[in-house]
Design a protein around this motif. Structure first.
Motif, PDB file in Angstrom:
ATOM      1  N   ALA A  48       0.790  -1.159   0.140  1.00  0.00           N
ATOM      2  CA  ALA A  48      -0.113  -0.133   0.150  1.00  0.00           C
ATOM      3  C   ALA A  48       0.649   1.076  -0.147  1.00  0.00           C
ATOM      4  O   ALA A  48       0.600   2.210  -0.762  1.00  0.00           O
ATOM      5  CB  ALA A  48      -0.914   0.034   1.327  1.00  0.00           C
ATOM      6  N   VAL A  49       1.917   1.243   0.680  1.00  0.00           N
ATOM      7  CA  VAL A  49       2.674   2.567   1.066  1.00  0.00           C
ATOM      8  C   VAL A  49       4.307   2.324   0.875  1.00  0.00           C
ATOM      9  O   VAL A  49       4.491   1.080   1.760  1.00  0.00           O
ATOM     10  CB  VAL A  49       2.237   3.310   2.216  1.00  0.00           C
ATOM     11  N   GLU A  89       2.522   5.950  -2.864  1.00  0.00           N
ATOM     12  CA  GLU A  89       1.417   4.965  -2.938  1.00  0.00           C
ATOM     13  C   GLU A  89       1.433   4.624  -4.505  1.00  0.00           C
ATOM     14  O   GLU A  89       1.276   5.491  -5.254  1.00  0.00           O
ATOM     15  CB  GLU A  89       0.060   5.508  -2.355  1.00  0.00           C
TER      16      GLU A  89
END
Length: 476
Positions: A218-219, A250
């Motif tokens: 996700a990040v 992201e």
């Protein structure tokens, strides 16, 4: 015996076809220092991390590039990249396997406290994986909050891994944190372990200089920021607090960064059996987070002695030679070779606004003098040199014209170009260039320009030290 040893090692240097200045520096050292010269060459002369890493690194990264579907950006988006940078992007993709990726969202973080707080939030939100890779982890001060967050993540079943350079993270390895983390189930791995016997087959000064945090798919974070608290770190060096840049990302770039982390983790993990089953069992195997709607063209470029070519160096030289309006460089360690110097001076002579921002003081005297030895030649050709007075400016960025930027861990020296494991983002977006430019403006406002008349009046002793350290530049 000295003649025989010096001759044999000199022939080896010639056979390896090093850069001319590096080869000459080593040969002079071998001839002039009968005992110390050969020992130094054996320990530090060959830029290799061992045949195993060289053979396996590319295969592992390619496996994950396919597994994570790191696919090229649509041709229509690539058309936005001005030439010759579009061709350079294609060359980088061919060499590294990492194409230009479009579906990305970014935030640039400049304050150490904000960086650490954001990391804690994302680690606390992780559900499947948490991966950290840093050159320096110093557990003093606010860094303990990040490590506590990793402990909490592991306690709730998140697969956590920490890869820390054996030399750069000495404070971490000597602390109680590795034992505490392992007790909670965190995989804690020494990157490029240092040992006397190992030094005869692998150089001990080749370090993992990468900075990376990934949570789930996700990040991710990357940039110049080591996992340190500037309020606590190296206060005895009297250079002020370290000033850094970090990018929170992201989108597609998260998987690209995961390819690098997984490869580094496997190659450094003791006794890792690298089979297809092992590769499939690595972290970040869950579903990728929904891609952002924003389009920001980014390309990942890992570099170092584990890579087939010195692509990062080639990109920097080519980018400066192809600049049309401006070149802005921010780096703590500025020890360029002849090609980089020629590119900078040539750009300034043809009317390109060339600006270099370095710290007024850095944490190594040798590097300080070696850097200063280049100032006079650059000033003569109209290059603007600013010395930052607000601490040790550790940020690293190169901005070319209005649409190309290099961001990450690479310093402007041969160690970053050839010897250390580095991680760079090449950014093909005017808006990112503008955002970085505003940040660099704040650095420039806190800097003092080097004036030719004043610089020429420096003492003879300082000139002598600069010239001596200039000779050592190819070995630094």
């Amino acid at each position: 015996m000295h003649i025989v040893v010096a001759t044999v090692l000199s022939l080896r240097i010639l056979y390896r076809r090093l850069q001319v200045n590096s080869a000459l520096a080593w040969i002079v050292l071998l001839i002039g220092m009968p005992i110390a010269g050969p020992v130094l060459y054996v320990l530090f002369g060959a830029p290799t991390l061992g045949q195993r890493r060289l053979k396996l690194g590319q295969r592992i990264r390619r496996f994950y590039q396919k597994a994570y579907h790191v696919a090229p950006t649509h041709v229509a988006a690539m058309d936005r990249i001005a030439e010759p940078f579009g061709a350079l992007a294609g060359s980088i993709a061919d060499d590294s396997g990492f194409p230009v990726l479009a579906r990305n969202r970014y935030d640039i973080l400049t304050d150490a406290g904000a960086i650490l707080e954001a990391m804690v939030r994302d680690i606390d939100a992780a559900q499947t994986d948490c991966c950290l890779e840093f050159y320096i982890i110093d557990p003093a001060g606010r860094v303990a909050q990040v490590l506590d967050a990793v402990l909490r993540a592991a306690a709730r079943g998140v697969a956590c891994r920490i890869l820390a350079d054996d030399f750069g993270s000495k404070a971490f390895w000597r602390s109680t944190w590795p034992a505490r983390l392992r007790k909670q189930g965190v995989r804690v791995i020494r990157s490029l372990p240092v040992a006397v016997i190992r030094s005869f087959s692998k150089r001990s000064d080749l370090r993992n200089h990468r900075k990376l945090l990934i949570c789930d798919r996700a990040v991710a974070y990357t940039g110049s920021f080591n996992l340190i608290d500037p309020h606590e770190f190296k206060q005895g060096a009297h250079v002020g607090e370290w000033i850094d840049l970090m990018m929170r990302i992201e989108g597609q770039m998260v998987d690209a960064l995961a390819c690098v982390f997984n490869a580094d983790c496997l190659l450094d993990e003791p006794g890792a059996d690298i089979t297809r089953a092992t590769l499939r069992a690595r972290p970040l195997g869950g579903q990728m987070a929904p891609l952002p709607d924003t389009c920001n063209l980014m390309q990942l470029l890992p570099s170092g002695p584990e890579m087939a070519n010195s692509t990062i160096y080639e990109f920097i030289v080519a980018a400066i030679f192809n600049a049309r309006h401006s070149v802005r460089i921010v780096t703590p360690y500025f020890i360029p070779d002849q090609a980089v110097m020629l590119a900078l001076r040539s750009a300034a002579r043809r009317g390109v606004a060339v600006q270099i921002i370095v710290p007024e003081r850095i944490d190594t005297r040798i590097g300080q003098y070696a850097s200063q030895s280049n100032y006079e030649d650059l000033l003569c050709d109209g290059v603007q040199i600013l010395r930052f007075r607000g601490g040790l400016l550790h940020a690293k960025a190169v901005l070319i014209d209005d649409g190309i930027a290099l961001f990450g861990t690479v310093n402007m020296d041969l160690r970053s170009f050839y010897l250390n494991l580095e991680l760079s983002l090449i950014l093909y977006e005017p808006r990112i260039n503008t955002d970085l430019g505003r940040i660099i403006d704040t650095y420039a406002a806190r800097s003092k320009a080097v004036v030719m008349a004043q610089w020429s009046a420096r003492s003879g002793r300082q000139r002598f030290l600069e010239n001596v350290m200039r000779l050592a530049g190819p070995l630094l």
